[in-house]
Design a protein around this motif. Structure first.
Motif, short mmCIF file in Angstrom:
data_model
loop_
_atom_site.label_atom_id
_atom_site.label_comp_id
_atom_site.label_asym_id
_atom_site.label_seq_id
_atom_site.Cartn_x
_atom_site.Cartn_y
_atom_site.Cartn_z
N PHE A 163 -3.29 3.40 1.35
CA PHE A 163 -4.04 3.09 0.15
C PHE A 163 -3.22 3.45 -1.08
O PHE A 163 -2.34 4.30 -1.03
CB PHE A 163 -5.36 3.89 0.11
N GLU A 164 -3.53 2.80 -2.20
CA GLU A 164 -2.90 3.11 -3.48
C GLU A 164 -3.86 3.95 -4.29
O GLU A 164 -5.07 3.69 -4.31
CB GLU A 164 -2.56 1.82 -4.22
N SER A 180 -6.04 -2.95 -4.34
CA SER A 180 -4.73 -3.46 -3.97
C SER A 180 -4.82 -4.93 -3.63
O SER A 180 -5.82 -5.40 -3.09
CB SER A 180 -4.20 -2.71 -2.75
N LYS A 199 -8.88 5.84 -5.96
CA LYS A 199 -8.33 4.70 -5.24
C LYS A 199 -8.19 3.51 -6.18
O LYS A 199 -9.07 3.24 -6.99
CB LYS A 199 -9.27 4.35 -4.09
N LEU A 200 -7.09 2.79 -6.05
CA LEU A 200 -6.87 1.56 -6.81
C LEU A 200 -7.18 0.36 -5.94
O LEU A 200 -7.08 0.42 -4.72
CB LEU A 200 -5.41 1.47 -7.26
N GLU A 203 0.90 6.75 -10.24
CA GLU A 203 0.36 5.88 -9.19
C GLU A 203 1.19 6.12 -7.94
O GLU A 203 2.42 6.19 -7.99
CB GLU A 203 0.42 4.42 -9.61
N LYS A 233 -4.33 6.51 -8.05
CA LYS A 233 -3.85 6.85 -9.39
C LYS A 233 -4.40 8.22 -9.75
O LYS A 233 -5.58 8.51 -9.54
CB LYS A 233 -4.31 5.83 -10.43
N GLU A 237 1.17 5.81 -3.24
CA GLU A 237 0.59 5.30 -1.99
C GLU A 237 0.50 6.44 -1.01
O GLU A 237 1.33 7.33 -1.00
CB GLU A 237 1.47 4.20 -1.40
#
Length: 82
Positions: A4-5, A41, A38-39, A14, A7, A16
């Motif tokens: 997951f990405e 994606s 969580k960003l 940012e 921030k 992973e």
């Protein structure tokens, strides 16, 4: 196990991370803050086949669909193409 990405809300970093629990938000590797989120994606996938514009020989081209006068399907093999 998805990657997951995230921030960091504290420093803006940012990053992973491989996580085992979807709800887990790991700490920032830069500042160690636990205020991370969580960003969203973009998802990419690759299906085998050759693309003429890819510049490489990655296999045979995908078969082209036969032309058909049937408006109900694109392959000409449905019951309405009779």
């Amino acid at each position: 196990m998805p990657i997951f990405e995230y921030k960091c809300n504290a420093c803006g970093n940012e990053f992973e991370e491989l996580v085992f629990d979807r709800d887990e938000c790991p700490p920032c590797p830069k500042c160690q803050s636990t205020d991370t989120g969580k960003l969203m994606s973009a998802v990419r996938s690759k299906v085998g086949g050759f693309r003429p514009d890819s510049g490489g020989d990655s296999g045979p081209a995908a078969p082209s669909a036969p032309s058909s006068g049937c408006a109900g399907c694109s392959g000409g093999n449905c019951s309405s193409c009779g």
